[in-house]
Design an enzyme around this catalytic site. Structure first.
Site, mmCIF file in Angstrom:
data_model
loop_
_atom_site.group_PDB
_atom_site.id
_atom_site.type_symbol
_atom_site.label_atom_id
_atom_site.label_comp_id
_atom_site.label_asym_id
_atom_site.label_seq_id
_atom_site.Cartn_x
_atom_site.Cartn_y
_atom_site.Cartn_z
ATOM 1 N N ARG A 87 0.928 -1.156 0.007
ATOM 2 C CA ARG A 87 -0.077 0.091 -0.182
ATOM 3 C C ARG A 87 1.018 1.221 -0.004
ATOM 4 N NH1 ARG A 87 -5.214 1.600 3.708
ATOM 5 N NH2 ARG A 87 -5.523 3.667 2.709
ATOM 6 N N ARG A 98 -7.647 -0.886 -2.799
ATOM 7 C CA ARG A 98 -6.497 -1.187 -1.883
ATOM 8 C C ARG A 98 -5.961 -2.462 -1.884
ATOM 9 N NH1 ARG A 98 -7.636 3.704 -1.486
ATOM 10 N NH2 ARG A 98 -8.459 4.838 0.190
ATOM 11 N N ASP A 101 -6.334 -2.659 3.353
ATOM 12 C CA ASP A 101 -6.756 -1.513 4.223
ATOM 13 C C ASP A 101 -7.142 -1.998 5.635
ATOM 14 O OD1 ASP A 101 -7.796 0.931 4.871
ATOM 15 O OD2 ASP A 101 -9.533 0.574 4.045
ATOM 16 N N ASP A 103 -8.075 -0.214 9.371
ATOM 17 C CA ASP A 103 -8.647 0.825 10.011
ATOM 18 C C ASP A 103 -8.908 0.504 11.401
ATOM 19 O OD1 ASP A 103 -8.885 2.463 7.697
ATOM 20 O OD2 ASP A 103 -10.842 1.327 7.331
#
Length: 170
Positions: A87, A98, A101, A103
């Site tokens: 990334r 992506r 990812d 989070d």
């Protein structure tokens, strides 16, 4: 002094390359991280993209972890895992594809850093349809159910239905 163990919920998604291999590798690397004591994941869901819709479908899940890391340290670990997967944030399109990812949706016992305020919506990845993975993460017996519910509230940043969300089995 004994460091306190915190529970955290991490939204995990990918829609480029071998999605499942990338996600599985990230979860395994997270489990091998010093000061991460446990990692459990929800069921896996394949979701249609949100925002930029002309891109492959995402695989998403929510991982619950127990750690003695601070939120800042955990974010650093998460960014290192994203970077290792390829990334490059500086070259991304908002809501775009992506390779990985991660989070931080919610962390119990977080620091007072304003950027990590769990009362604010999490920066949900481009492909996460939040409700189904959040519900699945709450089913684990290990994690405090109150915080699983909070995670679901935090990542429900938009009114969405479960349309475009399908359970995925490797």
């Amino acid at each position: 002094m004994t460091e306190s163990v915190r529970q955290a919920f991490i939204g995990v998604g990918a829609n480029l390359g071998d999605r499942w291999a990338t996600i599985r590798g990230a979860l395994e690397a997270l489990a091998r991280t010093s000061d991460v004591l446990a990692v459990e994941s929800s069921a896996i869901y394949e979701t249609t993209p949100v925002g930029v819709v002309d891109q492959p479908k995402f695989l998403n899940l929510v991982a619950g972890i127990e750690t003695t890391l601070t939120p800042e340290q955990l974010l650093s670990v998460m960014h290192a895992l994203e970077n290792a997967a390829g990334r490059r944030r500086s070259r991304e399109i908002r809501w775009g594809p992506r390779v990985l990812d991660l989070d931080l949706c919610f962390m119990k016992g977080r620091s007072g850093r304003p950027g990590l305020d769990p009362s604010a919506p999490a920066p949900v990845g481009a492909g996460i349809r939040p409700r189904a993975p959040a519900r699945a993460a709450r089913r684990s017996g290990r994690f405090d159910r109150r915080f699983g519910r909070n995670c679901g509230r935090r990542i429900a940043v938009a009114e969405t239905s479960d349309a475009g969300v399908e359970r995925w089995v490797p």
